[in-house]
Design a protein around this motif. Structure first.
Motif, PDB file in Angstrom:
ATOM      1  N   ASP A  47       0.855  -1.184   0.000  1.00  0.00           N
ATOM      2  CA  ASP A  47       0.000   0.000   0.000  1.00  0.00           C
ATOM      3  C   ASP A  47       0.895   1.240   0.000  1.00  0.00           C
ATOM      4  O   ASP A  47       1.671   1.437   0.942  1.00  0.00           O
ATOM      5  CB  ASP A  47      -0.898  -0.008   1.232  1.00  0.00           C
ATOM      6  CG  ASP A  47      -1.671   1.280   1.395  1.00  0.00           C
ATOM      7  OD1 ASP A  47      -2.007   1.898   0.363  1.00  0.00           O
ATOM      8  OD2 ASP A  47      -1.943   1.682   2.542  1.00  0.00           O
ATOM      9  N   PRO A  48       0.839   2.090  -1.027  1.00  0.00           N
ATOM     10  CA  PRO A  48       1.720   3.258  -1.090  1.00  0.00           C
ATOM     11  C   PRO A  48       1.570   4.193   0.105  1.00  0.00           C
ATOM     12  O   PRO A  48       2.564   4.777   0.567  1.00  0.00           O
ATOM     13  CB  PRO A  48       1.305   3.946  -2.396  1.00  0.00           C
ATOM     14  CG  PRO A  48       0.693   2.869  -3.222  1.00  0.00           C
ATOM     15  CD  PRO A  48       0.001   1.968  -2.236  1.00  0.00           C
ATOM     16  N   SER A  49       0.350   4.352   0.613  1.00  0.00           N
ATOM     17  CA  SER A  49       0.150   5.229   1.775  1.00  0.00           C
ATOM     18  C   SER A  49       0.890   4.687   2.996  1.00  0.00           C
ATOM     19  O   SER A  49       1.533   5.437   3.740  1.00  0.00           O
ATOM     20  CB  SER A  49      -1.342   5.371   2.086  1.00  0.00           C
ATOM     21  OG  SER A  49      -2.014   6.055   1.050  1.00  0.00           O
ATOM     22  N   GLY A  50       0.793   3.375   3.201  1.00  0.00           N
ATOM     23  CA  GLY A  50       1.519   2.773   4.310  1.00  0.00           C
ATOM     24  C   GLY A  50       3.022   2.901   4.149  1.00  0.00           C
ATOM     25  O   GLY A  50       3.750   3.142   5.120  1.00  0.00           O
ATOM     26  N   THR A  51       3.486   2.747   2.903  1.00  0.00           N
ATOM     27  CA  THR A  51       4.917   2.914   2.641  1.00  0.00           C
ATOM     28  C   THR A  51       5.355   4.342   2.933  1.00  0.00           C
ATOM     29  O   THR A  51       6.414   4.571   3.537  1.00  0.00           O
ATOM     30  CB  THR A  51       5.227   2.561   1.178  1.00  0.00           C
ATOM     31  OG1 THR A  51       4.831   1.218   0.918  1.00  0.00           O
ATOM     32  CG2 THR A  51       6.713   2.714   0.889  1.00  0.00           C
ATOM     33  N   ARG A  54       5.718   4.876   6.576  1.00  0.00           N
ATOM     34  CA  ARG A  54       6.927   4.222   7.085  1.00  0.00           C
ATOM     35  C   ARG A  54       8.168   5.062   6.789  1.00  0.00           C
ATOM     36  O   ARG A  54       9.026   5.256   7.658  1.00  0.00           O
ATOM     37  CB  ARG A  54       7.056   2.839   6.460  1.00  0.00           C
ATOM     38  CG  ARG A  54       8.239   2.037   6.995  1.00  0.00           C
ATOM     39  CD  ARG A  54       8.349   0.677   6.345  1.00  0.00           C
ATOM     40  NE  ARG A  54       8.799   0.723   4.965  1.00  0.00           N
ATOM     41  CZ  ARG A  54       8.105   0.270   3.934  1.00  0.00           C
ATOM     42  NH1 ARG A  54       6.901  -0.251   4.100  1.00  0.00           N
ATOM     43  NH2 ARG A  54       8.609   0.331   2.708  1.00  0.00           N
ATOM     44  N   LEU A  55       8.256   5.572   5.562  1.00  0.00           N
ATOM     45  CA  LEU A  55       9.397   6.406   5.185  1.00  0.00           C
ATOM     46  C   LEU A  55       9.420   7.694   6.001  1.00  0.00           C
ATOM     47  O   LEU A  55      10.486   8.188   6.393  1.00  0.00           O
ATOM     48  CB  LEU A  55       9.336   6.726   3.692  1.00  0.00           C
ATOM     49  CG  LEU A  55       9.413   5.535   2.743  1.00  0.00           C
ATOM     50  CD1 LEU A  55       9.305   6.013   1.299  1.00  0.00           C
ATOM     51  CD2 LEU A  55      10.697   4.737   2.947  1.00  0.00           C
ATOM     52  N   SER A 112       7.563   3.550  -7.003  1.00  0.00           N
ATOM     53  CA  SER A 112       8.534   3.661  -5.922  1.00  0.00           C
ATOM     54  C   SER A 112       8.188   4.911  -5.125  1.00  0.00           C
ATOM     55  O   SER A 112       8.058   5.996  -5.693  1.00  0.00           O
ATOM     56  CB  SER A 112       9.961   3.769  -6.476  1.00  0.00           C
ATOM     57  OG  SER A 112      10.885   4.030  -5.435  1.00  0.00           O
ATOM     58  N   VAL A 113       8.027   4.761  -3.828  1.00  0.00           N
ATOM     59  CA  VAL A 113       7.593   5.873  -2.981  1.00  0.00           C
ATOM     60  C   VAL A 113       8.806   6.509  -2.305  1.00  0.00           C
ATOM     61  O   VAL A 113       9.760   5.818  -1.917  1.00  0.00           O
ATOM     62  CB  VAL A 113       6.586   5.385  -1.918  1.00  0.00           C
ATOM     63  CG1 VAL A 113       6.156   6.518  -1.003  1.00  0.00           C
ATOM     64  CG2 VAL A 113       5.373   4.757  -2.594  1.00  0.00           C
ATOM     65  N   SER A 114       8.769   7.843  -2.169  1.00  0.00           N
ATOM     66  CA  SER A 114       9.848   8.563  -1.496  1.00  0.00           C
ATOM     67  C   SER A 114       9.270   9.636  -0.583  1.00  0.00           C
ATOM     68  O   SER A 114       8.143  10.094  -0.780  1.00  0.00           O
ATOM     69  CB  SER A 114      10.800   9.207  -2.515  1.00  0.00           C
ATOM     70  OG  SER A 114      10.133  10.194  -3.272  1.00  0.00           O
ATOM     71  N   TYR A 183      13.662   6.398   0.638  1.00  0.00           N
ATOM     72  CA  TYR A 183      13.149   5.788  -0.591  1.00  0.00           C
ATOM     73  C   TYR A 183      12.813   4.319  -0.337  1.00  0.00           C
ATOM     74  O   TYR A 183      13.515   3.622   0.387  1.00  0.00           O
ATOM     75  CB  TYR A 183      14.190   5.864  -1.711  1.00  0.00           C
ATOM     76  CG  TYR A 183      14.717   7.253  -1.980  1.00  0.00           C
ATOM     77  CD1 TYR A 183      14.106   8.084  -2.915  1.00  0.00           C
ATOM     78  CD2 TYR A 183      15.836   7.731  -1.298  1.00  0.00           C
ATOM     79  CE1 TYR A 183      14.597   9.358  -3.162  1.00  0.00           C
ATOM     80  CE2 TYR A 183      16.325   9.007  -1.534  1.00  0.00           C
ATOM     81  CZ  TYR A 183      15.707   9.815  -2.467  1.00  0.00           C
ATOM     82  OH  TYR A 183      16.182  11.084  -2.704  1.00  0.00           O
ATOM     83  N   ALA A 184      11.742   3.863  -0.973  1.00  0.00           N
ATOM     84  CA  ALA A 184      11.364   2.451  -0.933  1.00  0.00           C
ATOM     85  C   ALA A 184      11.481   1.875  -2.329  1.00  0.00           C
ATOM     86  O   ALA A 184      11.301   2.576  -3.329  1.00  0.00           O
ATOM     87  CB  ALA A 184       9.938   2.284  -0.414  1.00  0.00           C
ATOM     88  N   GLU A 185      11.779   0.594  -2.423  1.00  0.00           N
ATOM     89  CA  GLU A 185      11.904  -0.059  -3.713  1.00  0.00           C
ATOM     90  C   GLU A 185      10.542  -0.157  -4.402  1.00  0.00           C
ATOM     91  O   GLU A 185       9.490  -0.023  -3.772  1.00  0.00           O
ATOM     92  CB  GLU A 185      12.510  -1.454  -3.537  1.00  0.00           C
ATOM     93  CG  GLU A 185      13.939  -1.440  -3.024  1.00  0.00           C
ATOM     94  CD  GLU A 185      14.542  -2.830  -2.965  1.00  0.00           C
ATOM     95  OE1 GLU A 185      13.796  -3.809  -3.199  1.00  0.00           O
ATOM     96  OE2 GLU A 185      15.744  -2.943  -2.692  1.00  0.00           O
TER      97      GLU A 185
END
Length: 214
Positions: A47-51, A54-55, A112-114, A183-185
């Motif tokens: 889930d991009p929002s969760g990622t 986390r970031l 990819s989320v940042s 950054y997340a993969e």
């Protein structure tokens, strides 16, 4: 003698059957391996929002470790905020020719989320001391330093939080600016993910550093 020949015969049959089973299993394994290389490993689903949250937490940890209470958030920093980058490419050998293009095609539904922001009003000497302090505190808490470079009075620090594949970047810049980014993969977002007007996953507003967001 006859019984011995019978026992040997049964053993040969067992060995032949076992060899046949192993050969079939090996062929199936090779076929699956070849298919995996050809098609490519599927992207994990996140889930991009969760990622993004986390970031954001990673960058908050960095801010706390930097211990720069007098620094201000730079509202004009070009990378400010949470972003979903849709430039994640296809995997697998079947897509290799397309990856040779100057602009390789992106895989739909994968981002990819940042999370990024910067501080201002941090003199070079103070910034270098703060980065060394953050490096020490975070590594004591299980973070791994993957890059630490000091070039022309500028420092670039790259870390990996414990039990995570995320990357956190801290760097000093001229005019007293200090960048913090995480950054997340690439990952595939679930169906039904809320989208923004630009057709990208809708992400929450950054909360870190909480002490400067008001």
């Amino acid at each position: 003698m006859t019984q011995r020949r019978n026992r040997l015969g049964r053993r040969r049959k067992i060995l032949v059957a076992s060899a046949a089973v192993l050969a079939v299993a090996g062929a199936v394994g090779l076929a699956r391996c070849a298919e995996r290389l050809w098609e490519g490993d599927p992207y994990p689903v996140e889930d991009p929002s969760g990622t993004a949250l986390r970031l954001d937490g990673h960058t908050q940890s960095v801010y706390d470790a930097l211990a720069l209470p007098d620094a201000e958030l730079d509202p004009d920093w070009p990378g400010e905020g949470q972003q979903a980058d849709s430039s994640c490419t296809y995997r697998g050998l079947k897509h290799f020719p397309g990856q040779l293009n100057d602009t390789p095609p992106s895989m739909p539904g994968v981002v990819s989320v940042s999370s990024e922001w910067a501080l201002k009003g941090v003199p070079s000497g103070q910034a270098m001391t703060a980065l060394r302090r953050a490096r020490k505190q975070l590594t004591e808490r299980g973070w791994k330093v993957t890059t630490y470079e000091s070039v022309n009075h500028a420092i670039q620090l790259r870390l990996q939080p414990p039990d995570s594949d995320d990357t956190v970047w801290v760097a000093t810049y001229p005019r007293g600016r200090l960048e913090v980014a995480a950054y997340a993969e690439c990952a595939r977002y679930p169906s039904g993910t809320p989208m923004n007007d630009g057709g990208e996953p809708d992400l929450p507003a950054p909360g870190a550093p909480a002490q400067l967001r008001g």
